[in-house]
Design an enzyme around this catalytic site. Structure first.
Site, PDB file in Angstrom:
ATOM      1  N   ASP A   1      40.272  22.332  35.719  1.00  0.00           N
ATOM      2  CA  ASP A   1      40.636  23.207  35.275  1.00  0.00           C
ATOM      3  C   ASP A   1      40.073  23.572  34.379  1.00  0.00           C
ATOM      4  OD1 ASP A   1      43.618  24.928  33.907  1.00  0.00           O
ATOM      5  OD2 ASP A   1      41.417  25.602  34.051  1.00  0.00           O
TER       6      ASP A   1
ATOM      7  N   ARG B   1      47.715  37.277  42.219  1.00  0.00           N
ATOM      8  CA  ARG B   1      47.520  36.485  43.097  1.00  0.00           C
ATOM      9  C   ARG B   1      45.928  36.664  43.673  1.00  0.00           C
ATOM     10  NH1 ARG B   1      47.142  33.081  39.727  1.00  0.00           N
ATOM     11  NH2 ARG B   1      49.363  33.348  38.941  1.00  0.00           N
TER      12      ARG B   1
ATOM     13  N   ARG C   1      44.561  43.222  33.321  1.00  0.00           N
ATOM     14  CA  ARG C   1      44.470  43.338  35.094  1.00  0.00           C
ATOM     15  C   ARG C   1      46.414  43.644  35.059  1.00  0.00           C
ATOM     16  NH1 ARG C   1      45.490  36.894  36.156  1.00  0.00           N
ATOM     17  NH2 ARG C   1      46.985  36.390  34.071  1.00  0.00           N
TER      18      ARG C   1
ATOM     19  N   HIS D   1      37.661  36.571  37.184  1.00  0.00           N
ATOM     20  CA  HIS D   1      38.427  35.441  37.526  1.00  0.00           C
ATOM     21  C   HIS D   1      38.873  35.450  38.607  1.00  0.00           C
ATOM     22  CE1 HIS D   1      41.914  32.382  37.785  1.00  0.00           C
ATOM     23  NE2 HIS D   1      41.859  32.291  36.785  1.00  0.00           N
TER      24      HIS D   1
ATOM     25  N   GLU E   1      34.612  31.418  37.910  1.00  0.00           N
ATOM     26  CA  GLU E   1      34.653  33.043  36.902  1.00  0.00           C
ATOM     27  C   GLU E   1      33.675  32.978  35.952  1.00  0.00           C
ATOM     28  OE1 GLU E   1      38.719  32.530  35.291  1.00  0.00           O
ATOM     29  OE2 GLU E   1      39.309  30.773  36.867  1.00  0.00           O
TER      30      GLU E   1
END
Ligand code: TA6
Length: 291
Positions: free
Chosen positions: A199, A56, A79, A154, A258
């Site tokens: 978002d 994270r 990832r 990201h 991102e």
């Protein structure tokens, strides 16, 4: 170099203490420090370093799928896999004055079952003497049939106080709002500020985006190539509480911006290669509203 949690990580150091760290797990950059030793990326204090969980924070690589809809795990498998150091980098390494590492990911049998395409993904991470962090992705289709993918770096930036941060470069652009069923809207005319959960997937964005951190008088600059879209995400308080690997108050000290290719998936014919590059820099800035 064995990281404390058993994960292998590589440390890139440059002149004057500039430094970056990347785990072979996920080819995941988790640290980028300037010459004052200040950490420029955010990693949650509650980050989990255990497969198949993604770390994270830092710079998760979202490939071959951005988003949590679809057959693959959220944001794809890149990832959550162990990459290898690429001993035969091509093109040859840049001049020795730049700290640089090449990492390589090829599909395993597991991946081939869920995503039946063979590819070679070469990621070059370079730290320049001036402290800029460059990620260059080259994804080649080594299969006999075409495939399509979406992609994002990201990146979690460390900020002093999200309510004192502005983003410049995305004004007046169209975006898909992840909080409103990906409906399309147009952004208003001046810098973006933050008062709650955001978002958004901005479309056809410029190659340069700036993130101004008022308190630290610091501006992050993203320069990107091959990545037409840009995601801006802050979970804010409610979502923060719902994430086990994220502190309740940590949303105040991070912002994801991102560099991505999402709206129009990238299609590679057999033998074709795609490149996606982002260069991050952190420059001192005098920040005043209405600047
Ligand atoms: O990039 C924004 C986003 O897609 C958000 O919707 C949120 O899901 C975030 O990524 C984090 O995703 P992750 O799978 O890393 O928890």
């Amino acid at each position: 170099f064995k990281g404390s949690n058993g994960f292998e990580k590589i440390i890139l150091t440059e002149a004057r203490g500039v430094c970056a760290e990347v785990y072979l797990y996920g080819a995941h950059v988790t640290s980028w420090r300037n010459e004052y030793g200040e950490e420029l990326l955010f990693v949650s204090n509650k980050a989990v370093f255990r497969p198949p969980k993604a770390i994270r924070g830092g710079i998760p690589i979202c490939f071959p799928q951005f988003s949590n809809q679809g057959i693959l795990e959220a944001h794809g498998f890149a990832r959550n896999r162990f990459w290898k150091v690429d001993d035969h980098p091509e093109p040859a390494r840049p001049p020795p004055d730049k700290a640089c590492i090449d990492l390589l990911l090829k599909p395993s049998e597991d991946e081939m079952r869920i995503w039946p395409h063979s590819f070679e993904y070469r990621l070059r991470i370079t730290l320049t003497p001036g402290g800029n962090l460059i990620l260059t992705s080259r994804i080649r289709n080594v299969d006999s049939k075409p495939f399509s993918f979406t992609f994002a770096y990201h990146t979690y930036f460390s900020v002093s106080d999200i309510s004192e941060v502005r983003v410049e470069g995305l004004e007046t652009l169209d975006y898909l709002d992840n909080m409103k069923n990906k409906e399309r809207f147009t952004e208003q005319g001046d810098a973006i500020t933050f008062e709650g959960e955001v978002d958004k997937i901005y479309l056809s964005t410029p190659s340069k985006i700036a993130i101004l951190d008022h308190e630290r008088k610091r501006t992050y600059v993203i320069r990107k190539d091959g990545l037409p879209d840009a995601v801006v995400w802050n979970p804010w308080d409610k979502k923060a509480k719902a994430m086990a690997d994220f502190g309740d108050d940590e949303y105040k000290h991070m912002l994801c911006v991102e560099a991505a290719a999402i709206e129009k998936p990238i299609t590679l014919k057999p033998g074709e290669e795609w490149r996606g590059k982002q260069e991050l820099s952190a420059v001192p800035s005098s920040y005043c509203s209405g600047q």
